[in-house]
Design a protein around this motif. Structure first.
Motif, mmCIF file in Angstrom:
data_model
loop_
_atom_site.group_PDB
_atom_site.id
_atom_site.type_symbol
_atom_site.label_atom_id
_atom_site.label_comp_id
_atom_site.label_asym_id
_atom_site.label_seq_id
_atom_site.Cartn_x
_atom_site.Cartn_y
_atom_site.Cartn_z
ATOM 1 N N GLY A 127 0.766 -1.199 -0.035
ATOM 2 C CA GLY A 127 0.048 0.041 0.030
ATOM 3 C C GLY A 127 0.768 1.259 0.174
ATOM 4 N N LYS A 128 2.134 1.269 -0.083
ATOM 5 C CA LYS A 128 3.116 2.395 -0.378
ATOM 6 C C LYS A 128 3.863 2.301 -1.577
ATOM 7 N N ILE A 129 4.342 3.610 -1.851
ATOM 8 C CA ILE A 129 4.957 4.002 -3.059
ATOM 9 C C ILE A 129 6.461 3.433 -2.511
ATOM 10 N N VAL A 130 6.958 2.584 -3.211
ATOM 11 C CA VAL A 130 8.501 2.226 -2.712
ATOM 12 C C VAL A 130 9.577 2.597 -3.897
ATOM 13 N N VAL A 131 10.424 3.189 -3.789
ATOM 14 C CA VAL A 131 11.737 3.788 -4.368
ATOM 15 C C VAL A 131 12.885 2.804 -4.102
ATOM 16 N N LEU A 132 13.312 2.243 -5.061
ATOM 17 C CA LEU A 132 14.481 1.121 -4.946
ATOM 18 C C LEU A 132 15.722 1.773 -5.557
ATOM 19 N N ASN A 133 16.891 1.770 -4.840
ATOM 20 C CA ASN A 133 18.308 1.922 -5.676
ATOM 21 C C ASN A 133 19.111 0.877 -5.532
ATOM 22 N N LYS A 160 4.320 9.533 4.427
ATOM 23 C CA LYS A 160 4.474 8.212 5.040
ATOM 24 C C LYS A 160 4.044 6.961 4.068
ATOM 25 N N ASP A 161 3.427 7.418 3.082
ATOM 26 C CA ASP A 161 3.360 6.510 2.013
ATOM 27 C C ASP A 161 4.337 6.408 0.807
ATOM 28 N N VAL A 162 5.663 6.866 1.065
ATOM 29 C CA VAL A 162 6.527 6.960 0.135
ATOM 30 C C VAL A 162 8.052 6.454 0.804
ATOM 31 N N VAL A 163 8.381 5.352 0.413
ATOM 32 C CA VAL A 163 9.724 4.912 1.188
ATOM 33 C C VAL A 163 10.708 4.788 0.270
ATOM 34 N N PHE A 164 11.902 4.986 0.542
ATOM 35 C CA PHE A 164 13.079 5.140 -0.229
ATOM 36 C C PHE A 164 14.147 3.989 0.494
ATOM 37 N N ILE A 165 14.481 3.125 -0.224
ATOM 38 C CA ILE A 165 15.366 2.117 0.005
ATOM 39 C C ILE A 165 16.631 1.847 -0.754
ATOM 40 N N GLY A 166 17.765 1.899 -0.468
ATOM 41 C CA GLY A 166 19.028 1.707 -1.011
ATOM 42 C C GLY A 166 19.483 0.177 -0.698
ATOM 43 N N ILE A 167 19.622 -0.612 -1.879
ATOM 44 C CA ILE A 167 20.339 -2.020 -1.636
ATOM 45 C C ILE A 167 21.377 -2.016 -2.026
ATOM 46 N N SER A 168 22.346 -2.278 -0.990
ATOM 47 C CA SER A 168 23.838 -2.492 -1.499
ATOM 48 C C SER A 168 24.616 -3.603 -1.566
ATOM 49 N N LEU A 169 25.606 -3.910 -2.179
ATOM 50 C CA LEU A 169 26.273 -5.332 -2.361
ATOM 51 C C LEU A 169 27.336 -5.290 -1.014
ATOM 52 N N ASP A 170 27.829 -4.133 -0.584
ATOM 53 C CA ASP A 170 28.982 -3.884 0.374
ATOM 54 C C ASP A 170 28.579 -4.373 1.790
ATOM 55 N N LYS A 171 29.605 -4.672 2.516
ATOM 56 C CA LYS A 171 29.499 -5.133 3.772
ATOM 57 C C LYS A 171 28.932 -3.836 4.754
ATOM 58 N N THR A 172 28.219 -4.226 5.596
ATOM 59 C CA THR A 172 27.475 -3.361 6.586
ATOM 60 C C THR A 172 28.674 -2.341 7.114
ATOM 61 N N LEU A 179 29.106 5.930 4.511
ATOM 62 C CA LEU A 179 27.988 6.901 4.692
ATOM 63 C C LEU A 179 28.298 8.264 5.628
ATOM 64 N N LYS A 180 29.515 8.044 6.503
ATOM 65 C CA LYS A 180 29.929 9.256 7.106
ATOM 66 C C LYS A 180 30.498 10.347 6.399
ATOM 67 N N VAL A 181 30.860 9.995 5.376
ATOM 68 C CA VAL A 181 31.511 11.093 4.227
ATOM 69 C C VAL A 181 30.609 11.308 3.156
ATOM 70 N N SER A 182 29.779 10.387 2.852
ATOM 71 C CA SER A 182 28.823 10.560 1.874
ATOM 72 C C SER A 182 27.379 9.951 2.049
ATOM 73 N N PRO A 183 26.763 11.112 2.875
ATOM 74 C CA PRO A 183 25.493 10.522 3.257
ATOM 75 C C PRO A 183 24.586 10.079 2.236
ATOM 76 N N PHE A 184 23.518 9.330 2.365
ATOM 77 C CA PHE A 184 22.596 8.819 1.435
ATOM 78 C C PHE A 184 21.373 8.590 2.273
ATOM 79 N N LYS A 185 20.306 9.624 1.825
ATOM 80 C CA LYS A 185 19.144 9.719 2.840
ATOM 81 C C LYS A 185 18.080 8.722 2.472
ATOM 82 N N TYR A 186 18.377 7.628 1.863
ATOM 83 C CA TYR A 186 17.646 6.397 1.536
ATOM 84 C C TYR A 186 17.700 5.536 2.960
ATOM 85 N N HIS A 187 16.698 4.616 2.982
ATOM 86 C CA HIS A 187 17.031 3.528 4.294
ATOM 87 C C HIS A 187 18.054 2.435 3.658
#
Length: 240
Positions: A127-133, A160-172, A179-187
């Motif tokens: 029920g939400k709009i989801v933006v993935l990267n 609240k009906d729009v969610v942004f999610i960034g999916i990365s290959l990298d280790k946590t 992200l400390k030097v290049s913030p990315f405002k997605y989840h």
């Protein structure tokens, strides 16, 4: 047939893993925007780090990569003209679509864990709009589009009906440092080799906009000459 599929999966994962490690031996902090980043104005005059970072902090400027597919990319700092930019993007070709997603198809979500350990439940995305990267640290165009993608996410932060999610290959742990030097405002979701393999994502960056019924309404592959953020916003606003 199962043996062929297993072999393909092994080769696929090995290829992605190798790709994700390109240049990762460099200090991760150097892969983000920093004091060594070359930034000039349109006339070619070079800015100091202090000067261009202060201008960027105002939100009135943007960085355009000279060569978005090169790690030695220099950037041109330009003052924003939203009306002119939107008019130009509207006339430009739509970004290239991926070969692994198709607009109009349904999208399958899974439970995902953010790098801060917050669980994103697939049921909560209904029920939400989801933006993935889909991205990884050693991918230059992935990094170069992040400031503009973040700006889009911030524009909808009260929705609240729009969610942004960034999916990365990298280790946590590597993502946290980056992200400390290049913030990315997605989840941000890390350690996502299994998701890349499931969806068949073998090129980055890749972006999608999925509507409230779980249907892919927009998908793009690559930097798209900087037009991807415009098309993400356009698609979100078109979804009723």
């Amino acid at each position: 047939m199962k043996k062929i599929l297993l072999l393909f999966t092994i080769v696929f994962i090995f290829t992605l893993s190798a790709q994700a490690q390109i240049d990762i031996t460099r200090p991760i902090e150097q892969l983000g925007f920093n004091e060594n980043t070359i930034v000039t104005n349109v006339q070619g005059k070079k800015y100091t780090y202090q000067d261009w970072s202060k201008l960027m902090a105002t939100g009135k400027y943007k960085l355009n990569p000279v060569k978005h597919d090169s790690d030695s990319t220099a950037f041109v700092l330009t003052e924003r003209d939203e009306a002119a930019e939107n008019k130009e993007m509207a006339k430009a070709p739509k970004p290239e679509e991926t070969k692994f997603f198709k607009t109009g198809n349904s999208f399958t979500f899974f439970d995902m864990k953010e790098v801060n350990s917050t669980l994103i439940r697939s049921a909560d995305l209904k029920g939400k709009i989801v933006v993935l990267n889909f991205w990884f640290i050693a991918c230059p165009p992935c990094r170069y589009e992040m400031p503009e993608l973040s700006r889009v996410a911030e524009a909808y932060q009260n929705r609240k009906d729009v969610v942004f999610i960034g999916i990365s290959l990298d280790k946590t742990e590597n993502i946290e440092r980056f992200l400390k030097v290049s913030p990315f405002k997605y989840h941000i979701v890390g350690d996502s080799m299994s998701l890349f393999a499931y969806y068949g994502v073998d090129q980055c960056p890749a972006s999608l906009v999925i509507d409230k019924d779980g249907i892919i309404r927009f998908n793009s592959q690559g930097y798209g000459e900087g037009a991807v953020p415009y098309w993400i916003r356009k698609t979100i606003d078109e979804i009723k």
